[in-house]
Design an enzyme around this catalytic site. Structure first.
Site, PDB file in Angstrom:
ATOM      1  N   SER A  11     -24.063   2.755  58.173  1.00  0.00           N
ATOM      2  CA  SER A  11     -22.974   1.799  57.944  1.00  0.00           C
ATOM      3  C   SER A  11     -21.914   2.336  58.334  1.00  0.00           C
ATOM      4  O   SER A  11     -21.582   3.516  58.345  1.00  0.00           O
ATOM      5  CB  SER A  11     -22.992   1.578  56.447  1.00  0.00           C
ATOM      6  N   ASP A 123     -30.374   2.915  44.134  1.00  0.00           N
ATOM      7  CA  ASP A 123     -29.992   4.267  43.349  1.00  0.00           C
ATOM      8  C   ASP A 123     -30.322   3.972  41.937  1.00  0.00           C
ATOM      9  O   ASP A 123     -29.765   2.701  41.516  1.00  0.00           O
ATOM     10  CB  ASP A 123     -28.729   4.787  43.725  1.00  0.00           C
ATOM     11  N   THR A 148     -35.641  11.922  53.628  1.00  0.00           N
ATOM     12  CA  THR A 148     -34.588  12.603  52.433  1.00  0.00           C
ATOM     13  C   THR A 148     -34.359  11.457  51.416  1.00  0.00           C
ATOM     14  O   THR A 148     -33.124  10.854  51.122  1.00  0.00           O
ATOM     15  CB  THR A 148     -33.274  12.865  52.959  1.00  0.00           C
ATOM     16  N   ASN A 150     -33.689   9.550  47.885  1.00  0.00           N
ATOM     17  CA  ASN A 150     -33.458  10.119  46.362  1.00  0.00           C
ATOM     18  C   ASN A 150     -34.652   9.572  45.559  1.00  0.00           C
ATOM     19  O   ASN A 150     -35.589   9.260  45.841  1.00  0.00           O
ATOM     20  CB  ASN A 150     -32.152   9.375  45.921  1.00  0.00           C
ATOM     21  N   PHE A 152     -35.289   7.452  43.156  1.00  0.00           N
ATOM     22  CA  PHE A 152     -35.536   6.107  43.114  1.00  0.00           C
ATOM     23  C   PHE A 152     -36.103   5.671  44.198  1.00  0.00           C
ATOM     24  O   PHE A 152     -37.310   4.777  44.249  1.00  0.00           O
ATOM     25  CB  PHE A 152     -34.057   5.497  42.580  1.00  0.00           C
ATOM     26  N   GLU A 153     -35.692   5.880  45.623  1.00  0.00           N
ATOM     27  CA  GLU A 153     -36.457   5.307  46.906  1.00  0.00           C
ATOM     28  C   GLU A 153     -37.796   6.157  46.825  1.00  0.00           C
ATOM     29  O   GLU A 153     -38.491   5.278  47.310  1.00  0.00           O
ATOM     30  CB  GLU A 153     -35.511   5.988  47.795  1.00  0.00           C
ATOM     31  N   GLU A 222     -21.314  15.312  35.657  1.00  0.00           N
ATOM     32  CA  GLU A 222     -21.335  14.034  34.937  1.00  0.00           C
ATOM     33  C   GLU A 222     -20.751  12.690  35.757  1.00  0.00           C
ATOM     34  O   GLU A 222     -19.635  13.220  36.375  1.00  0.00           O
ATOM     35  CB  GLU A 222     -20.431  14.096  33.472  1.00  0.00           C
ATOM     36  N   GLY A 229     -25.807  11.251  49.282  1.00  0.00           N
ATOM     37  CA  GLY A 229     -27.128  11.185  50.190  1.00  0.00           C
ATOM     38  C   GLY A 229     -26.839  11.376  51.624  1.00  0.00           C
ATOM     39  O   GLY A 229     -27.520  11.941  52.515  1.00  0.00           O
ATOM     40  N   ASP A 230     -25.746  10.733  51.994  1.00  0.00           N
ATOM     41  CA  ASP A 230     -25.185  10.508  53.381  1.00  0.00           C
ATOM     42  C   ASP A 230     -24.763  11.947  53.864  1.00  0.00           C
ATOM     43  O   ASP A 230     -25.137  12.344  54.914  1.00  0.00           O
ATOM     44  CB  ASP A 230     -24.373   9.598  53.721  1.00  0.00           C
TER      45      ASP A 230
HETATM   46  P1  ATP Z   1     -29.374   8.229  49.541  1.00  0.00           P
HETATM   47  O1  ATP Z   1     -29.157   6.875  48.640  1.00  0.00           O
HETATM   48  O2  ATP Z   1     -28.566   8.373  50.560  1.00  0.00           O
HETATM   49  O3  ATP Z   1     -30.878   8.317  49.550  1.00  0.00           O
HETATM   50  P2  ATP Z   1     -28.089   9.523  46.903  1.00  0.00           P
HETATM   51  O4  ATP Z   1     -26.575   9.873  47.132  1.00  0.00           O
HETATM   52  O5  ATP Z   1     -28.658   8.506  46.002  1.00  0.00           O
HETATM   53  O6  ATP Z   1     -28.922   9.355  48.451  1.00  0.00           O
HETATM   54  P3  ATP Z   1     -28.845  11.849  45.325  1.00  0.00           P
HETATM   55  O7  ATP Z   1     -30.070  12.608  45.203  1.00  0.00           O
HETATM   56  O8  ATP Z   1     -28.131  11.151  44.184  1.00  0.00           O
HETATM   57  O9  ATP Z   1     -28.872  10.961  46.575  1.00  0.00           O
HETATM   58  O10 ATP Z   1     -27.541  13.016  46.042  1.00  0.00           O
HETATM   59  C1  ATP Z   1     -27.752  13.649  46.919  1.00  0.00           C
HETATM   60  C2  ATP Z   1     -27.387  15.237  46.726  1.00  0.00           C
HETATM   61  O11 ATP Z   1     -25.949  15.194  46.089  1.00  0.00           O
HETATM   62  C3  ATP Z   1     -28.196  15.810  45.647  1.00  0.00           C
HETATM   63  O12 ATP Z   1     -29.330  16.500  46.162  1.00  0.00           O
HETATM   64  C4  ATP Z   1     -27.064  16.844  44.796  1.00  0.00           C
HETATM   65  O13 ATP Z   1     -27.249  18.209  45.542  1.00  0.00           O
HETATM   66  C5  ATP Z   1     -26.043  16.174  44.827  1.00  0.00           C
HETATM   67  N1  ATP Z   1     -25.531  15.233  43.824  1.00  0.00           N
HETATM   68  C6  ATP Z   1     -25.425  13.761  43.813  1.00  0.00           C
HETATM   69  N2  ATP Z   1     -24.872  13.541  42.552  1.00  0.00           N
HETATM   70  C7  ATP Z   1     -24.727  14.595  41.936  1.00  0.00           C
HETATM   71  C8  ATP Z   1     -24.257  14.844  40.526  1.00  0.00           C
HETATM   72  N3  ATP Z   1     -23.987  13.714  39.712  1.00  0.00           N
HETATM   73  N4  ATP Z   1     -24.301  16.015  40.258  1.00  0.00           N
HETATM   74  C9  ATP Z   1     -24.687  17.028  40.989  1.00  0.00           C
HETATM   75  N5  ATP Z   1     -25.123  16.803  42.245  1.00  0.00           N
HETATM   76  C10 ATP Z   1     -25.102  15.534  42.671  1.00  0.00           C
END
Ligand code: ATP
Length: 301
Positions: A11, A123, A148, A150, A152-153, A222, A229-230
């Site tokens: 995006s 998410d 890669t 998350n 939930f995915e 928190e 994730g990006d």
């Molecule tokens: P996508 O939707 O692109 O798949 P996402 O952002 O939902 O990804 P997450 O697993 O939440 O994926 O976050 C990616 C990385 O960011 C994690 O591996 C972690 O290292 C870090 N991270 C994200 N949120 C937090 C948090 N609240 N505290 C600590 N680390 C975090």
């Protein structure tokens, strides 16, 4: 160098740091050429009350690809990275794109393209795409070298509820069965350790049929951050170019720690406004290349 060239399908937002806005800068700092396709061009990410802009359709995607093909750029791409697409037809078309790049590079005697697929769909229990997009990703993943998701995915795709290491392993196995050799489930909360997020790296060797797994933790901050994730997937591409995948995962985790800490220091704590929680991607460029800490990535027996 010539093999640090990535086609990044993500995006675009005007305000803030998600998608290509989050992925391009880290990759460029690592010396990559980033050819970006913007699957959407929006004012901001979808968490804000108002969102305005344009979404690409299949015709627009294939038109861009036509231009890249006609100018003979396709064989340049040593990497394909995909993030937010949210369009069934484009997700399907990416398989053709990757296959075409593979064939073109093979003909020219170049190293095989590596496809990093971040199946961006939702998410924290909320799916922001249609079920048909989920189904399209299930098929696309058989073309991916690295996925890669998350937690939930990973859960939605595999239908295994990822809530601990055991279920994460089971979900990763589903990806392997689909044909993705390397899977990183980037983070999941564990009931017995709320201060940390755990991650899983699972590497399946198609030739021997064996699977090597690694895990580790990062401190939990928190609050909800978008674009994490990006940046993670982009950093993983960059580090994995020269490091083994387990080392690359540890470094990419370290980058996110620094980035979230920097965002909190700049006022973007867990309860702050959405805008102040936009990741401070440009604030400490050094840390994107050299994170101040590297997560331990421990092999599982
Ligand atoms: P996508 O939707 O692109 O798949 P996402 O952002 O939902 O990804 P997450 O697993 O939440 O994926 O976050 C990616 C990385 O960011 C994690 O591996 C972690 O290292 C870090 N991270 C994200 N949120 C937090 C948090 N609240 N505290 C600590 N680390 C975090």
């Amino acid at each position: 160098s010539d093999d640090k060239h990535v086609l990044s399908i993500h995006s675009h937002v005007t305000h803030g740091y998600v998608g290509n806005k989050a992925a391009t800068f880290p990759l460029q700092l690592h010396g990559f050429d980033v050819d970006a396709i913007n699957t959407v061009s929006l004012s901001n990410h979808s968490g804000y009350p108002v969102i305005k802009g344009h979404r690409m359709d299949l015709e627009e995607f294939t038109t861009i690809m036509e231009g890249l093909r006609a100018n003979d750029f396709l064989s340049d791409y040593a990497y394909v990275l995909t993030g937010y697409i949210n369009n069934r037809d484009i997700v399907r078309q990416v398989a053709e794109t990757v296959t075409e790049i593979r064939e073109k590079r093979q003909k020219q005697g170049k190293k095989d393209v590596v496809f990093f697929c971040d199946p961006v769909m939702g998410d924290d229990g909320r799916l922001y795409c249609k079920e048909e997009v989920v189904e399209a990703y299930r098929e696309l993943l058989s073309h991916a070298d690295v996925a890669t998701p998350n937690y939930f995915e990973a859960s939605v795709l595999s239908t295994v509820d990822v809530k601990d290491l055991e279920s994460a392993i089971e979900a990763a196995n589903w990806f392997h069965t689909k044909g993705t050799p390397t899977v990183v489930i980037k983070s999941f909360k564990m009931e017995d350790d709320p201060a940390h997020l755990r991650f899983l790296l699972s590497c399946h060797d198609k030739a021997t049929g064996s699977t090597k797994r690694y895990t580790g933790v990062v401190p939990y901050h928190e609050g909800r951050y978008t674009g994490t994730g990006d940046v993670f997937a982009a950093s993983l591409v960059a580090f994995a170019h020269s490091d083994p995948i387990d080392v690359a995962v540890g470094k990419a985790m370290g980058v996110l720690q620094d980035l979230i800490k920097a965002t909190i220091e700049c006022g973007g704590s867990g309860k702050a406004t959405l805008s102040s929680r936009e990741l401070r991607v440009t604030s400490y460029p050094d840390r994107l290349q050299h994170p101040s800490s590297v997560a331990l990535v421990t092999p599982l027996p």
